[in-house]
Design a protein around this motif. Structure first.
Motif, PDB file in Angstrom:
ATOM      1  N   SER A 127       0.829  -1.226   0.000  1.00 29.50           N
ATOM      2  CA  SER A 127       0.000   0.000   0.000  1.00 29.50           C
ATOM      3  C   SER A 127       0.856   1.266   0.000  1.00 29.50           C
ATOM      4  O   SER A 127       0.357   2.373  -0.181  1.00 29.50           O
ATOM      5  CB  SER A 127      -0.882   0.006   1.252  1.00 29.50           C
ATOM      6  N   GLU A 128       2.196   1.096   0.195  1.00 32.06           N
ATOM      7  CA  GLU A 128       3.082   2.269   0.253  1.00 32.06           C
ATOM      8  C   GLU A 128       3.117   2.954  -1.117  1.00 32.06           C
ATOM      9  O   GLU A 128       3.397   2.295  -2.119  1.00 32.06           O
ATOM     10  CB  GLU A 128       4.485   1.776   0.645  1.00 32.06           C
ATOM     11  N   PRO A 129       2.805   4.266  -1.162  1.00 31.37           N
ATOM     12  CA  PRO A 129       2.788   4.936  -2.475  1.00 31.37           C
ATOM     13  C   PRO A 129       4.207   5.142  -3.017  1.00 31.37           C
ATOM     14  O   PRO A 129       5.134   5.406  -2.265  1.00 31.37           O
ATOM     15  CB  PRO A 129       2.127   6.281  -2.184  1.00 31.37           C
ATOM     16  N   CYS A 130       4.341   5.013  -4.316  1.00 28.09           N
ATOM     17  CA  CYS A 130       5.638   5.251  -4.964  1.00 28.09           C
ATOM     18  C   CYS A 130       5.967   6.746  -4.871  1.00 28.09           C
ATOM     19  O   CYS A 130       5.107   7.587  -5.196  1.00 28.09           O
ATOM     20  CB  CYS A 130       5.540   4.828  -6.431  1.00 28.09           C
ATOM     21  N   THR A 135       1.642   5.606  -7.157  1.00 31.92           N
ATOM     22  CA  THR A 135       0.837   4.370  -7.140  1.00 31.92           C
ATOM     23  C   THR A 135       1.201   3.530  -5.916  1.00 31.92           C
ATOM     24  O   THR A 135       2.392   3.383  -5.609  1.00 31.92           O
ATOM     25  CB  THR A 135       1.128   3.537  -8.419  1.00 31.92           C
ATOM     26  N   PRO A 136       0.220   2.972  -5.214  1.00 31.77           N
ATOM     27  CA  PRO A 136       0.540   2.074  -4.093  1.00 31.77           C
ATOM     28  C   PRO A 136       0.980   0.716  -4.647  1.00 31.77           C
ATOM     29  O   PRO A 136       0.179  -0.209  -4.765  1.00 31.77           O
ATOM     30  CB  PRO A 136      -0.783   1.998  -3.336  1.00 31.77           C
ATOM     31  N   ALA A 137       2.260   0.613  -5.040  1.00 28.44           N
ATOM     32  CA  ALA A 137       2.744  -0.633  -5.693  1.00 28.44           C
ATOM     33  C   ALA A 137       4.177  -0.929  -5.273  1.00 28.44           C
ATOM     34  O   ALA A 137       5.003  -1.371  -6.067  1.00 28.44           O
ATOM     35  CB  ALA A 137       2.662  -0.476  -7.208  1.00 28.44           C
ATOM     36  N   CYS A 138       4.465  -0.699  -3.981  1.00 24.72           N
ATOM     37  CA  CYS A 138       5.839  -0.893  -3.477  1.00 24.72           C
ATOM     38  C   CYS A 138       6.179  -2.375  -3.401  1.00 24.72           C
ATOM     39  O   CYS A 138       5.375  -3.186  -2.921  1.00 24.72           O
ATOM     40  CB  CYS A 138       5.909  -0.268  -2.076  1.00 24.72           C
ATOM     41  N   ARG A 139       7.372  -2.734  -3.931  1.00 26.62           N
ATOM     42  CA  ARG A 139       7.846  -4.135  -3.818  1.00 26.62           C
ATOM     43  C   ARG A 139       9.319  -4.108  -3.472  1.00 26.62           C
ATOM     44  O   ARG A 139      10.024  -3.139  -3.742  1.00 26.62           O
ATOM     45  CB  ARG A 139       7.613  -4.926  -5.099  1.00 26.62           C
TER      46      ARG A 139
END
Ligand code: APR
Length: 226
Positions: A127-130, A135-139
């Motif tokens: 859910s962490e925003p880039c 975008t909430p797509a942190c990996r």
């Protein structure tokens, strides 16, 4: 004399970080397809983050061992390309510079949407925003199975120019890293393997230094640095 060093999980084993394929290794406790593939992240990002958050905390609590310190000394005193399959930062914390992380790094995040990367030392969540696209797509910035390892052009050039290639604490079961010894040997490098015991790729090395890395690597570096 271009030296290329490839390290694997055995380098950090004596710092308390689990290897993958030894008796109680990570892949004994987690199915690769559940935590270390792009499909796993799409299916259950929270599970994947839990796996890497735990490994990040373990790595943060670990200390570099004498083998990390010896390779740091070598990297600061000789023409060395220090490649690691490991995602911990113990080599950097031992003072090594310019470590080539071909499988990524635990303390970096990337955005699954736009590919932007940033330093991230704490727990991560999808859910962490880039910071770049929002975008909430942190990996985790980890190379998963089925993804291309990083810095391959630089690695291939170093292997072509190498006069000495050393594989330290790696089982030689995962390509392309497992094939580096054949490339280096084919380009005329002397090849040495430092491991606890013989591995699948051992016959491709002309020298074997057997024992725990914390003992064998400092002695080998002393030999190199004269
Ligand atoms: N000293 C030296 N070697 C050791 C030590 C030690 N104290 N402890 C273990 N080893 C050796 C083992 O004998 C084995 O050859 O380290 C190796 C660990 O092998 P793996 O667990 O397969 O780790 P690695 O070779 O780094 O795996 C490569 O596979 O799953 C992927 O991305 C993951 O980067 C990893 C890649």
């Amino acid at each position: 004399m271009g030296i290329v060093v490839l390290t694997g999980a055995g380098l950090s084993a004596e710092s308390g970080l689990a290897t993958f394929r030894d008796g109680d290794g990570l892949w004994e406790r987690h199915a690769v397809e559940d935590v270390a593939t792009p499909a796993a992240f799409r299916r259950d990002p929270a599970l994947v983050h839990r796996f890497y958050n735990a490994r990040r905390r373990q790595a943060a609590g670990a200390q570099p061992n004498a083998a990390h310190a010896a390779l740091a000394r070598l990297s600061n005193r000789a023409d060395v390309t220090l490649i690691t399959q490991n995602v911990d930062d113990l080599l950097e914390r031992a003072g090594a510079r310019d470590v080539v992380h071909m499988h990524g790094a635990l303390n970096r995040a990337i955005c699954a949407a736009c590919g932007h990367g940033w330093p991230a030392s704490g727990d991560m969540a999808a859910s962490e925003p880039c910071p770049a696209c929002g975008t909430p797509a942190c990996r985790p910035d980890i190379v998963w199975f089925g993804e291309m390892p990083q810095h391959m052009d630089r690695i291939m050039q170093a292997l072509a120019d190498a006069t000495l290639f050393a594989a330290i604490g790696t089982s030689g079961q995962v390509y392309p890293a497992a094939g580096f010894v054949e490339i280096a040997s084919g380009c005329g490098a002397a090849c040495v393997e430092l491991n606890l015991d013989p591995q699948r790729t051992s016959p491709l090395f002309e020298r074997h230094i057997v024992g725990p890395a914390s003992q064998t690597v400092p002695a080998w570096v002393d030999e190199i640095l004269g």
